[in-house]
Motif scaffolding. Structure first.
Motif, PDB file in Angstrom:
ATOM      1  N   GLU A  47      10.625  10.321   5.987  1.00 44.14           N
ATOM      2  CA  GLU A  47      11.025   9.209   6.846  1.00 44.14           C
ATOM      3  C   GLU A  47      10.618   9.416   8.312  1.00 44.14           C
ATOM      4  O   GLU A  47      10.119   8.505   8.968  1.00 44.14           O
ATOM      5  CB  GLU A  47      12.554   9.043   6.760  1.00 44.14           C
ATOM      6  N   GLU A  48      10.806  10.653   8.805  1.00 46.50           N
ATOM      7  CA  GLU A  48      10.663  10.879  10.239  1.00 46.50           C
ATOM      8  C   GLU A  48       9.231  10.886  10.734  1.00 46.50           C
ATOM      9  O   GLU A  48       8.997  10.839  11.945  1.00 46.50           O
ATOM     10  CB  GLU A  48      11.352  12.200  10.648  1.00 46.50           C
ATOM     11  N   ILE A  49       8.249  10.921   9.821  1.00 46.46           N
ATOM     12  CA  ILE A  49       6.866  11.004  10.321  1.00 46.46           C
ATOM     13  C   ILE A  49       5.944   9.888   9.841  1.00 46.46           C
ATOM     14  O   ILE A  49       4.841   9.755  10.376  1.00 46.46           O
ATOM     15  CB  ILE A  49       6.222  12.364   9.985  1.00 46.46           C
ATOM     16  N   GLN A  50       6.357   9.072   8.876  1.00 47.96           N
ATOM     17  CA  GLN A  50       5.424   8.083   8.340  1.00 47.96           C
ATOM     18  C   GLN A  50       5.029   7.033   9.376  1.00 47.96           C
ATOM     19  O   GLN A  50       3.855   6.692   9.505  1.00 47.96           O
ATOM     20  CB  GLN A  50       5.998   7.419   7.082  1.00 47.96           C
ATOM     21  N   ALA A  51       5.998   6.520  10.122  1.00 44.10           N
ATOM     22  CA  ALA A  51       5.663   5.531  11.159  1.00 44.10           C
ATOM     23  C   ALA A  51       4.825   6.168  12.260  1.00 44.10           C
ATOM     24  O   ALA A  51       3.915   5.524  12.809  1.00 44.10           O
ATOM     25  CB  ALA A  51       6.931   4.919  11.735  1.00 44.10           C
ATOM     26  N   LYS A  52       5.108   7.438  12.571  1.00 48.71           N
ATOM     27  CA  LYS A  52       4.312   8.142  13.584  1.00 48.71           C
ATOM     28  C   LYS A  52       2.861   8.269  13.146  1.00 48.71           C
ATOM     29  O   LYS A  52       1.943   8.151  13.960  1.00 48.71           O
ATOM     30  CB  LYS A  52       4.900   9.531  13.838  1.00 48.71           C
ATOM     31  N   MET A  94       1.216   6.222  11.199  1.00 45.40           N
ATOM     32  CA  MET A  94       0.576   4.907  11.293  1.00 45.40           C
ATOM     33  C   MET A  94       0.341   4.496  12.742  1.00 45.40           C
ATOM     34  O   MET A  94      -0.675   3.880  13.063  1.00 45.40           O
ATOM     35  CB  MET A  94       1.418   3.868  10.556  1.00 45.40           C
ATOM     36  N   GLU A  95       1.273   4.861  13.611  1.00 44.38           N
ATOM     37  CA  GLU A  95       1.097   4.545  15.028  1.00 44.38           C
ATOM     38  C   GLU A  95      -0.063   5.341  15.616  1.00 44.38           C
ATOM     39  O   GLU A  95      -0.908   4.804  16.343  1.00 44.38           O
ATOM     40  CB  GLU A  95       2.380   4.850  15.783  1.00 44.38           C
ATOM     41  N   SER A  96      -0.124   6.632  15.282  1.00 44.01           N
ATOM     42  CA  SER A  96      -1.186   7.496  15.803  1.00 44.01           C
ATOM     43  C   SER A  96      -2.565   7.042  15.340  1.00 44.01           C
ATOM     44  O   SER A  96      -3.536   7.098  16.081  1.00 44.01           O
ATOM     45  CB  SER A  96      -0.936   8.943  15.359  1.00 44.01           C
ATOM     46  N   SER A  97      -2.637   6.567  14.098  1.00 46.41           N
ATOM     47  CA  SER A  97      -3.920   6.135  13.532  1.00 46.41           C
ATOM     48  C   SER A  97      -4.198   4.649  13.769  1.00 46.41           C
ATOM     49  O   SER A  97      -5.174   4.106  13.268  1.00 46.41           O
ATOM     50  CB  SER A  97      -3.970   6.450  12.036  1.00 46.41           C
ATOM     51  N   LYS A  98      -3.288   3.986  14.501  1.00 43.85           N
ATOM     52  CA  LYS A  98      -3.469   2.590  14.944  1.00 43.85           C
ATOM     53  C   LYS A  98      -3.505   1.575  13.799  1.00 43.85           C
ATOM     54  O   LYS A  98      -4.222   0.575  13.848  1.00 43.85           O
ATOM     55  CB  LYS A  98      -4.733   2.458  15.806  1.00 43.85           C
ATOM     56  N   ILE A  99      -2.697   1.831  12.757  1.00 41.45           N
ATOM     57  CA  ILE A  99      -2.603   0.858  11.665  1.00 41.45           C
ATOM     58  C   ILE A  99      -1.197   0.276  11.522  1.00 41.45           C
ATOM     59  O   ILE A  99      -0.972  -0.593  10.673  1.00 41.45           O
ATOM     60  CB  ILE A  99      -3.060   1.446  10.310  1.00 41.45           C
ATOM     61  N   LEU A 100      -0.260   0.728  12.329  1.00 39.68           N
ATOM     62  CA  LEU A 100       1.137   0.315  12.171  1.00 39.68           C
ATOM     63  C   LEU A 100       1.304  -1.198  12.244  1.00 39.68           C
ATOM     64  O   LEU A 100       2.055  -1.796  11.473  1.00 39.68           O
ATOM     65  CB  LEU A 100       1.997   0.997  13.241  1.00 39.68           C
ATOM     66  N   ASP A 101       0.594  -1.849  13.163  1.00 43.49           N
ATOM     67  CA  ASP A 101       0.797  -3.281  13.394  1.00 43.49           C
ATOM     68  C   ASP A 101       0.261  -4.170  12.273  1.00 43.49           C
ATOM     69  O   ASP A 101       0.521  -5.374  12.277  1.00 43.49           O
ATOM     70  CB  ASP A 101       0.149  -3.693  14.715  1.00 43.49           C
ATOM     71  N   TYR A 102      -0.460  -3.602  11.329  1.00 42.74           N
ATOM     72  CA  TYR A 102      -0.955  -4.396  10.198  1.00 42.74           C
ATOM     73  C   TYR A 102       0.161  -4.731   9.202  1.00 42.74           C
ATOM     74  O   TYR A 102       0.003  -5.663   8.407  1.00 42.74           O
ATOM     75  CB  TYR A 102      -2.050  -3.646   9.446  1.00 42.74           C
ATOM     76  N   PHE A 103       1.266  -3.997   9.234  1.00 42.28           N
ATOM     77  CA  PHE A 103       2.246  -4.066   8.144  1.00 42.28           C
ATOM     78  C   PHE A 103       3.551  -4.719   8.581  1.00 42.28           C
ATOM     79  O   PHE A 103       4.083  -4.436   9.659  1.00 42.28           O
ATOM     80  CB  PHE A 103       2.503  -2.665   7.602  1.00 42.28           C
ATOM     81  N   ASP A 104       4.051  -5.608   7.721  1.00 35.89           N
ATOM     82  CA  ASP A 104       5.301  -6.311   7.988  1.00 35.89           C
ATOM     83  C   ASP A 104       6.511  -5.454   7.617  1.00 35.89           C
ATOM     84  O   ASP A 104       7.473  -5.368   8.364  1.00 35.89           O
ATOM     85  CB  ASP A 104       5.352  -7.626   7.201  1.00 35.89           C
ATOM     86  N   VAL A 105       6.466  -4.852   6.441  1.00 31.58           N
ATOM     87  CA  VAL A 105       7.596  -4.077   5.925  1.00 31.58           C
ATOM     88  C   VAL A 105       7.113  -2.672   5.585  1.00 31.58           C
ATOM     89  O   VAL A 105       6.065  -2.509   4.950  1.00 31.58           O
ATOM     90  CB  VAL A 105       8.204  -4.751   4.678  1.00 31.58           C
ATOM     91  N   PHE A 133       0.831  -1.196   0.000  1.00 31.85           N
ATOM     92  CA  PHE A 133       0.000   0.000   0.000  1.00 31.85           C
ATOM     93  C   PHE A 133       0.868   1.250   0.000  1.00 31.85           C
ATOM     94  O   PHE A 133       1.911   1.295   0.669  1.00 31.85           O
ATOM     95  CB  PHE A 133      -0.874   0.064   1.260  1.00 31.85           C
ATOM     96  N   ASP A 134       0.416   2.277  -0.710  1.00 30.85           N
ATOM     97  CA  ASP A 134       0.882   3.631  -0.444  1.00 30.85           C
ATOM     98  C   ASP A 134       0.208   4.064   0.854  1.00 30.85           C
ATOM     99  O   ASP A 134      -0.786   3.450   1.277  1.00 30.85           O
ATOM    100  CB  ASP A 134       0.487   4.536  -1.617  1.00 30.85           C
ATOM    101  N   LEU A 135       0.691   5.129   1.489  1.00 36.22           N
ATOM    102  CA  LEU A 135       0.084   5.574   2.748  1.00 36.22           C
ATOM    103  C   LEU A 135      -0.780   6.818   2.556  1.00 36.22           C
ATOM    104  O   LEU A 135      -1.997   6.767   2.702  1.00 36.22           O
ATOM    105  CB  LEU A 135       1.164   5.837   3.800  1.00 36.22           C
ATOM    106  N   ASP A 136      -0.154   7.945   2.233  1.00 38.74           N
ATOM    107  CA  ASP A 136      -0.886   9.206   2.107  1.00 38.74           C
ATOM    108  C   ASP A 136      -1.825   9.181   0.904  1.00 38.74           C
ATOM    109  O   ASP A 136      -1.444   8.723  -0.175  1.00 38.74           O
ATOM    110  CB  ASP A 136       0.089  10.378   1.947  1.00 38.74           C
ATOM    111  N   HIS A 137      -3.027   9.648   1.107  1.00 38.05           N
ATOM    112  CA  HIS A 137      -4.063   9.706   0.054  1.00 38.05           C
ATOM    113  C   HIS A 137      -4.591   8.320  -0.321  1.00 38.05           C
ATOM    114  O   HIS A 137      -5.406   8.203  -1.244  1.00 38.05           O
ATOM    115  CB  HIS A 137      -3.553  10.395  -1.223  1.00 38.05           C
ATOM    116  N   THR A 138      -4.142   7.283   0.363  1.00 40.18           N
ATOM    117  CA  THR A 138      -4.579   5.919   0.063  1.00 40.18           C
ATOM    118  C   THR A 138      -5.248   5.286   1.276  1.00 40.18           C
ATOM    119  O   THR A 138      -6.378   4.802   1.197  1.00 40.18           O
ATOM    120  CB  THR A 138      -3.386   5.059  -0.403  1.00 40.18           C
ATOM    121  N   LEU A 139      -4.559   5.293   2.398  1.00 36.23           N
ATOM    122  CA  LEU A 139      -5.132   4.843   3.670  1.00 36.23           C
ATOM    123  C   LEU A 139      -5.292   6.031   4.622  1.00 36.23           C
ATOM    124  O   LEU A 139      -6.343   6.209   5.225  1.00 36.23           O
ATOM    125  CB  LEU A 139      -4.237   3.778   4.321  1.00 36.23           C
ATOM    126  N   TRP A 140      -4.250   6.808   4.734  1.00 40.58           N
ATOM    127  CA  TRP A 140      -4.206   7.949   5.656  1.00 40.58           C
ATOM    128  C   TRP A 140      -4.710   9.195   4.933  1.00 40.58           C
ATOM    129  O   TRP A 140      -4.197   9.547   3.863  1.00 40.58           O
ATOM    130  CB  TRP A 140      -2.763   8.136   6.122  1.00 40.58           C
TER     131      TRP A 140
END
Length: 228
Positions: free
Chosen positions: A130-135, A137-148, A9-16
């Motif tokens: 780099e410095e904010i993408q994981a943040k 996903m963590e804030s929106s509670k989706i980080l744990d869905y992704f392996d890589v 998945f892309d992140l911005d404009h796709t899930l977030w």
């Protein structure tokens, strides 16, 4: 799609929901900095300029710092709002600081991730900083869905450069034949993936007219169940 094992998945404009979260971040920054400007007027000018500067950044024509400064400077100039470079730099910093703390996702994000997580290996490929993408996903509670999670900065080039997709496939222990890319950008996500031999599905949430497309499109995330 029977052979698919890995879903990128892309992140911005796709899930977030980047637009909604970005608007809220600017609102908070302007309030903190006491910037007396009509936010809607600012955003109306800023958004197309931001897209253009992201295109230049994606094409390696400007640096990250130039992107962060110029998109603001050009917007303020366009609306004739006098502001110092020092304040612009402060806005740029605070915007990035505030942005990941807003956590709006597109409708159906949790539903589709829950549906996919037991059937496929899920991953992220993003051009975001780099410095904010994981943040985010963590804030929106989706980080744990992704392996890589692969950011363009970790690779050194940006989507649609094939090296990004090759890096992601290697890191996920996947190959092009058993993978699919899902994202909103036709240039970066869809043709970037297709040109790397990876299937792709376009997230066309704005329902824009697309002529002669050679790829599948969805207008809502739940439509992915038709393909996966």
């Amino acid at each position: 799609m029977a052979k698919i094992e890995h879903v990128f998945f892309d992140l911005d404009h796709t899930l977030w929901d980047f637009e909604k979260n970005s608007d809220l971040a600017f609102q908070k920054v302007f309030e903190k900095q006491n910037i007396t400007i009509d936010l809607d007027k600012f955003l109306e000018v800023y958004k197309p300029l931001n897209l253009e500067f992201w295109r230049l950044y994606r094409e390696e024509k400007i640096t990250k710092s130039e992107l962060r400064y110029s998109r603001l400077k050009n917007t303020f100039d366009a609306i004739d709002f006098e502001i110092s470079d020092e304040v612009i730099d402060m806005i740029a910093i605070e915007y990035i600081d505030f942005l990941p703390h807003f956590n709006h996702l597109f409708d159906g994000t949790f539903e589709i991730l829950d549906y996919l997580k037991d059937k496929y290996n899920l991953h992220i490929i993003t051009n975001g900083f780099e410095e904010i993408q994981a943040k985010k996903m963590e804030s929106s509670k989706i980080l744990d869905y992704f392996d890589v999670i692969v950011t363009s900065e970790s690779v050194g080039v940006k989507k649609p450069n094939p090296r990004v997709f090759e890096f992601a496939l290697e890191k996920a222990n996947a190959n092009a034949n058993n993978s699919i890319m899902i994202g909103d950008s036709i240039e970066a996500d869809i043709y970037g993936a297709i040109n790397s031999g990876i299937k792709a599905i376009h997230c066309n949430f704005e329902k824009e007219a697309i002529e002669n497309s050679d790829f599948e499109s969805i207008t809502a995330l739940h439509e992915l169940k038709q393909y996966l």
